[in-house]
Design an enzyme around this catalytic site. Structure first.
Site, PDB file in Angstrom:
ATOM      1  N   ASP A  56       0.853  -1.186   0.000  1.00 36.50           N
ATOM      2  CA  ASP A  56       0.000   0.000   0.000  1.00 36.50           C
ATOM      3  C   ASP A  56       0.889   1.236   0.000  1.00 36.50           C
ATOM      4  O   ASP A  56       2.029   1.208   0.464  1.00 36.50           O
ATOM      5  CB  ASP A  56      -0.961   0.002   1.182  1.00 36.50           C
ATOM      6  CG  ASP A  56      -0.264   0.059   2.536  1.00 36.50           C
ATOM      7  OD1 ASP A  56       0.764  -0.633   2.701  1.00 36.50           O
ATOM      8  OD2 ASP A  56      -0.746   0.790   3.431  1.00 36.50           O
ATOM      9  N   GLU A  99      -0.100  -0.553   5.911  1.00 31.37           N
ATOM     10  CA  GLU A  99       1.025  -0.020   6.671  1.00 31.37           C
ATOM     11  C   GLU A  99       0.986   1.500   6.685  1.00 31.37           C
ATOM     12  O   GLU A  99       1.309   2.128   7.689  1.00 31.37           O
ATOM     13  CB  GLU A  99       2.348  -0.502   6.074  1.00 31.37           C
ATOM     14  CG  GLU A  99       3.549  -0.316   7.006  1.00 31.37           C
ATOM     15  CD  GLU A  99       4.251   1.022   6.859  1.00 31.37           C
ATOM     16  OE1 GLU A  99       5.139   1.328   7.674  1.00 31.37           O
ATOM     17  OE2 GLU A  99       3.923   1.789   5.925  1.00 31.37           O
TER      18      GLU A  99
END
Length: 376
Positions: free
Chosen positions: A68, A130
């Protein structure tokens, strides 16, 4: 390089990382890895994660990372499209090139080049959460691994650890983080009639003075001094003729291994108590402990692999912010090493192709050295 471009070209603004995880999953499945996709949605938004493994025996060397990315901002401000994966003058551009699709691609290429370990296992823990709240990402995967009895012996996290050049720095630990709120109640009133009011601001100032008058510590063998920063003081008052009814201050502490979370909370309360003023202290959820992977065979394996390729032995450091290594530390020793972090989260995030090639070679040496050391 092909993996890095494919990952960048799969838009994955947190937590929507499914397309990028598909790239990783497809490559690993084709190489014989057992791949599991793990979706968690505690916060109401489904988050996709991946755990993959080849081999069933110990030692199990795991690579952990995230695909991500933060939002790219104004795409028109980019030299090349943020999800183009364009290469110009030997530089790869795109959101996530540095943080941290480049490192994921490098370890993926290194692991596939190495193949299945003759003795032991290779595994991947890749999350799509994250850069966001980090609730349904690595933390949940770690819980899932523990519940099923999955053993990871050592872990390398591909965060961009190098400040200036590839090979500068390996992270062997991270400081803990604790945020808090101090509230002082008063009584609102007119500034011309202070005897009818109770101004909380001077009392909050005295509390903050007591809190920050002396350093928390002087550092430890592997950590810099703990640091407390007051980041906001608020009274909710825009008028010049009103004494506020309450005052608050927010703070954050980045702390070393001289404190546990509990002992740090106690020290903060002790300092505030010395001011002799009434206050309410609350701590924000999501605090993290410091951790350290002490120098030893695993750390030496990483340092040696970097030196094999770059010709320099990297500095061991615990500086910087938090990372998902804070969750993995409960499973096994963990060390971080990735690309140069100068452009992470910036417009025109980019990495030299030569750095990607060198990082892949470092990871290849790391894998080979690891099994030569721990599977012998």
């Amino acid at each position: 390089m092909a993996f890095a471009k494919a990952l960048i070209q799969a838009p994955s603004v947190t937590p929507d990382a499914g397309q990028a995880l598909d790239v990783v999953a497809d490559a690993l499945k084709a190489a014989g890895y057992h791949v599991e996709r793990l979706v968690f949605s505690t916060a109401g938004v489904p988050v996709d994660n991946l755990y993959a493994r080849i081999g069933t025996a110990s030692p199990n060397l795991c690579f952990a990372g995230h695909v991500d990315v933060v939002p790219p901002g104004d795409a028109a401000s980019w030299r090349h499209g943020p999800f183009s994966g364009a290469v110009e003058d030997g530089v790869l551009y795109g959101r996530g090139a540095v943080d941290m699709k480049g490192a994921v691609a490098a370890f993926l290429a290194a692991a596939l080049a190495y193949g299945a370990p003759a003795q032991g296992s290779l595994s991947f823990l890749i999350t799509g959460d994250e850069e966001g709240p980090s609730i349904d990402g690595t933390a949940k995967v770690v819980d899932w691994l523990a519940a099923k009895g999955e053993v990871i012996d050592h872990c390398i996290v591909g965060e961009p650890t190098n400040p200036n050049a590839l090979g500068d720095m390996v992270k062997i630990g991270r400081r803990g983080s604790l945020s808090g709120l101090i509230t002082v109640e008063g009584r609102q009133g007119h500034v011309a009639y202070p005897h009818l009011a109770d101004n909380p601001v001077p009392r909050l100032v005295r509390l903050l003075t007591a809190l920050t008058a002396a350093p928390l510590d002087n550092g430890s063998a592997h950590f810099p001094p703990s640091n407390l920063e007051v980041i906001s003081v608020d009274v909710g008052n825009t008028a010049y003729n009103v004494i506020p009814g309450a005052a608050t201050a927010k703070f954050n502490v980045r702390y070393n291994d001289l404190y546990s979370l509990e002992s740090l909370m106690a020290e903060i309360a002790r300092r505030l108590d010395t001011a002799g003023e009434p206050y309410v202290l609350t701590f924000r959820d999501g605090a993290s402990e410091s951790f350290l992977t002490a120098p030893g065979p695993f750390v030496e394996t990483v340092l040696d692999a970097v030196a094999d390729v770059t010709g320099q032995r990297p500095q061991m450091s615990t500086t910087g912010g938090t990372s998902d290594a804070r969750f993995i530390k409960s499973l096994c020793p963990v060390v971080e090493f990735g690309l140069v972090g100068q452009t992470m989260h910036m417009v025109n995030e980019a990495t030299p192709v030569a750095d990607l090639t060198a990082l892949t070679a470092i990871y290849e040496r790391l894998i080979a050295r690891y099994f030569a050391t721990f599977a012998a």
